[in-house]
Scaffold this active site. Structure first.
Site, PDB file in Angstrom:
ATOM      1  N   LYS A  44     -50.638 -29.631 -83.504  1.00  0.00           N
ATOM      2  CA  LYS A  44     -49.793 -29.570 -84.713  1.00  0.00           C
ATOM      3  C   LYS A  44     -48.879 -30.797 -84.783  1.00  0.00           C
ATOM      4  O   LYS A  44     -48.777 -31.450 -85.826  1.00  0.00           O
ATOM      5  CB  LYS A  44     -48.931 -28.291 -84.681  1.00  0.00           C
ATOM      6  CG  LYS A  44     -47.990 -28.151 -85.861  1.00  0.00           C
ATOM      7  CD  LYS A  44     -46.862 -27.151 -85.608  1.00  0.00           C
ATOM      8  CE  LYS A  44     -45.745 -27.751 -84.809  1.00  0.00           C
ATOM      9  NZ  LYS A  44     -44.510 -26.970 -84.734  1.00  0.00           N
TER      10      LYS A  44
ATOM     11  N   LYS B 200     -38.482 -36.727 -82.969  1.00  0.00           N
ATOM     12  CA  LYS B 200     -39.232 -35.749 -82.159  1.00  0.00           C
ATOM     13  C   LYS B 200     -40.745 -35.997 -82.274  1.00  0.00           C
ATOM     14  O   LYS B 200     -41.479 -35.950 -81.290  1.00  0.00           O
ATOM     15  CB  LYS B 200     -38.869 -34.336 -82.651  1.00  0.00           C
ATOM     16  CG  LYS B 200     -39.781 -33.219 -82.216  1.00  0.00           C
ATOM     17  CD  LYS B 200     -39.654 -32.905 -80.747  1.00  0.00           C
ATOM     18  CE  LYS B 200     -40.660 -31.823 -80.360  1.00  0.00           C
ATOM     19  NZ  LYS B 200     -40.736 -31.629 -78.926  1.00  0.00           N
TER      20      LYS B 200
HETATM   21  P1  NAD Z   1     -43.926 -19.172 -80.411  1.00  0.00           P
HETATM   22  O1  NAD Z   1     -45.134 -19.009 -81.259  1.00  0.00           O
HETATM   23  O2  NAD Z   1     -43.972 -18.725 -78.984  1.00  0.00           O
HETATM   24  O3  NAD Z   1     -42.674 -18.422 -81.106  1.00  0.00           O
HETATM   25  C1  NAD Z   1     -42.425 -18.347 -82.471  1.00  0.00           C
HETATM   26  C2  NAD Z   1     -41.796 -16.999 -82.770  1.00  0.00           C
HETATM   27  O4  NAD Z   1     -41.432 -16.960 -84.152  1.00  0.00           O
HETATM   28  C3  NAD Z   1     -42.750 -15.820 -82.539  1.00  0.00           C
HETATM   29  O5  NAD Z   1     -42.128 -14.858 -81.688  1.00  0.00           O
HETATM   30  C4  NAD Z   1     -42.979 -15.264 -83.953  1.00  0.00           C
HETATM   31  O6  NAD Z   1     -43.167 -13.852 -83.969  1.00  0.00           O
HETATM   32  C5  NAD Z   1     -41.687 -15.652 -84.639  1.00  0.00           C
HETATM   33  N1  NAD Z   1     -41.762 -15.699 -86.097  1.00  0.00           N
HETATM   34  C6  NAD Z   1     -42.699 -16.271 -86.891  1.00  0.00           C
HETATM   35  N2  NAD Z   1     -42.381 -16.127 -88.186  1.00  0.00           N
HETATM   36  C7  NAD Z   1     -41.210 -15.436 -88.216  1.00  0.00           C
HETATM   37  C8  NAD Z   1     -40.366 -14.988 -89.262  1.00  0.00           C
HETATM   38  N3  NAD Z   1     -40.657 -15.205 -90.556  1.00  0.00           N
HETATM   39  N4  NAD Z   1     -39.243 -14.310 -88.930  1.00  0.00           N
HETATM   40  C9  NAD Z   1     -38.925 -14.083 -87.629  1.00  0.00           C
HETATM   41  N5  NAD Z   1     -39.689 -14.489 -86.600  1.00  0.00           N
HETATM   42  C10 NAD Z   1     -40.824 -15.159 -86.889  1.00  0.00           C
HETATM   43  O7  NAD Z   1     -43.539 -20.714 -80.487  1.00  0.00           O
HETATM   44  P2  NAD Z   1     -42.605 -21.545 -79.474  1.00  0.00           P
HETATM   45  O8  NAD Z   1     -43.432 -22.080 -78.353  1.00  0.00           O
HETATM   46  O9  NAD Z   1     -41.391 -20.737 -79.172  1.00  0.00           O
HETATM   47  O10 NAD Z   1     -42.254 -22.812 -80.395  1.00  0.00           O
HETATM   48  C11 NAD Z   1     -41.328 -22.722 -81.464  1.00  0.00           C
HETATM   49  C12 NAD Z   1     -41.116 -24.108 -82.033  1.00  0.00           C
HETATM   50  O11 NAD Z   1     -40.629 -24.983 -81.003  1.00  0.00           O
HETATM   51  C13 NAD Z   1     -42.386 -24.770 -82.580  1.00  0.00           C
HETATM   52  O12 NAD Z   1     -42.077 -25.461 -83.751  1.00  0.00           O
HETATM   53  C14 NAD Z   1     -42.807 -25.715 -81.459  1.00  0.00           C
HETATM   54  O13 NAD Z   1     -43.552 -26.823 -81.949  1.00  0.00           O
HETATM   55  C15 NAD Z   1     -41.474 -26.121 -80.895  1.00  0.00           C
HETATM   56  N6  NAD Z   1     -41.481 -26.525 -79.481  1.00  0.00           N
HETATM   57  C16 NAD Z   1     -42.165 -25.796 -78.549  1.00  0.00           C
HETATM   58  C17 NAD Z   1     -42.144 -26.208 -77.220  1.00  0.00           C
HETATM   59  C18 NAD Z   1     -42.876 -25.440 -76.141  1.00  0.00           C
HETATM   60  O14 NAD Z   1     -42.963 -25.927 -74.996  1.00  0.00           O
HETATM   61  N7  NAD Z   1     -43.403 -24.250 -76.429  1.00  0.00           N
HETATM   62  C19 NAD Z   1     -41.432 -27.363 -76.846  1.00  0.00           C
HETATM   63  C20 NAD Z   1     -40.728 -28.062 -77.816  1.00  0.00           C
HETATM   64  C21 NAD Z   1     -40.763 -27.645 -79.136  1.00  0.00           C
END
Ligand code: NAD
Length: 301
Positions: free
Chosen positions: A248, A173
């Site tokens: 990140k 990834k």
């Molecule tokens: P985001 O910040 O929108 O969502 C993360 C969620 O996790 C938030 O709602 C937050 O409140 C929750 N959270 C944090 N700590 C927590 C805990 N201890 N217990 C419960 N909930 C908790 O992030 P995202 O865009 O959904 O991305 C999530 C992951 O996916 C990341 O690692 C990111 O790199 C990866 N990702 C994102 C995308 C994208 O397009 N956004 C694409 C591929 C991969």
């Protein structure tokens, strides 16, 4: 199946909605009230903490921002014990967050010591793919656990890859996203050069798409506003894959390169560009807004 879903953000919420729509019994947890309310409206049950969500689950899926959150959830964070310690049964654990391979191996080893199966299963495909259920899952972990996870992953994704042992999903990834960061900044640079020399960005995009410069960032995620109707660029870079998340991931590539004594000159350049862009206030915009870094040069002339 009974599924605990932890982390209902931009990606987690639509993934959990797809699992619920497919008939799975979901118990969800997030730190944000609105996220829980949205999932409740979609038929999921809300939990008051991650441990409660996981209590009777056959499968736990987590989708959290970064490695510290994943370590905190499964291993504990000093204030509260981790899920691995509190679980009294043996659900399959699937972490879909993008984190370092080292963090994935650490959590995987701790799970294995307790007789639990853990898969690192980061995704590619963005929020659009999460909503449509067409994500790619890039999975690290043992083959039996991978086969056990497949029916769950197939509800949320279209391409399911087994990359190797724990950590391999994250390595693949990170390589992919480093390439994406390089392609997006290179595409923005080429478009700005053309526009600064009198080209229409839509005409230039069409020419490069059909020529040897064609690539995913140009073809399906064009960073110039107005060139593609449904791109993040055409909605003022709102939503999508945030600059901070790309920064990140490029940081993770950097760490991986240091650890393995690999040279990543292009990846390092991309990391600096996205870090600079974030420092200038674009962290919460879609990563294709890196285009603004190049357009700003033109505007200041
Ligand atoms: P985001 O910040 O929108 O969502 C993360 C969620 O996790 C938030 O709602 C937050 O409140 C929750 N959270 C944090 N700590 C927590 C805990 N201890 N217990 C419960 N909930 C908790 O992030 P995202 O865009 O959904 O991305 C999530 C992951 O996916 C990341 O690692 C990111 O790199 C990866 N990702 C994102 C995308 C994208 O397009 N956004 C694409 C591929 C991969």
């Amino acid at each position: 199946m009974k599924i605990a879903f932890i982390g209902l953000g931009n990606m987690g919420a639509p993934m959990a909605i797809n699992l619920s729509a497919a008939g799975h019994e979901l118990m969800v947890f997030d730190l944000v009230e609105d996220a829980l309310a949205t999932l409740e409206q979609q038929g999921a049950t809300r939990a008051t903490c991650a441990a409660q969500a996981a209590e009777n689950a056959d499968v736990i899926v987590s989708m959290l921002p970064a490695g510290a959150h994943v370590r905190g959830l499964y291993l504990g964070d000093g204030n509260q014990p981790g899920l691995l310690e509190t679980l009294s049964h043996k659900p399959l654990i699937i972490d879909a967050s993008t984190i370092s391979p080292e963090d994935a191996r650490t959590v995987g080893a701790a799970a294995s010591e307790r007789g639990l199966s853990y898969l690192d299963a980061p995704v590619s495909g963005g929020i659009g793919g999460a909503k449509a259920g067409t994500l790619s899952f890039i999975v690290g972990g043992d083959a039996a656990a991978f086969e056990q996870a497949r029916p769950v992953l197939e509800v949320m994704g279209k391409n399911i890859f087994h990359a190797g042992e724990n950590g391999a999903g994250q390595v693949a990834k990170i390589c992919n996203n480093m390439l994406l960061g390089i392609l997006m900044s290179g595409t923005a640079e080429a478009l700005a050069l053309g526009v600064n020399n009198g080209m229409d960005p839509a005409v230039l995009s069409e020419i490069m798409k059909q020529s040897s410069g064609g690539n995913w960032a140009l073809n399906v995620y064009n960073p110039w506003p107005g060139v593609m109707e449904d791109s993040a660029a055409s909605r003022d870079y709102q939503g999508g894959f945030l600059t901070d998340l790309m920064a990140k991931d490029l940081g993770l590539a950097w760490e991986l390169a240091l650890d393995s004594k690999s040279a990543i000159p292009m990846g390092s350049e991309a990391r600096n560009l996205f870090a600079l862009h974030s420092a200038q206030g674009a962290g919460k915009l879609d990563f294709s807004s890196i285009q603004r870094l190049y357009r700003a040069t033109q505007a200041s002339e």
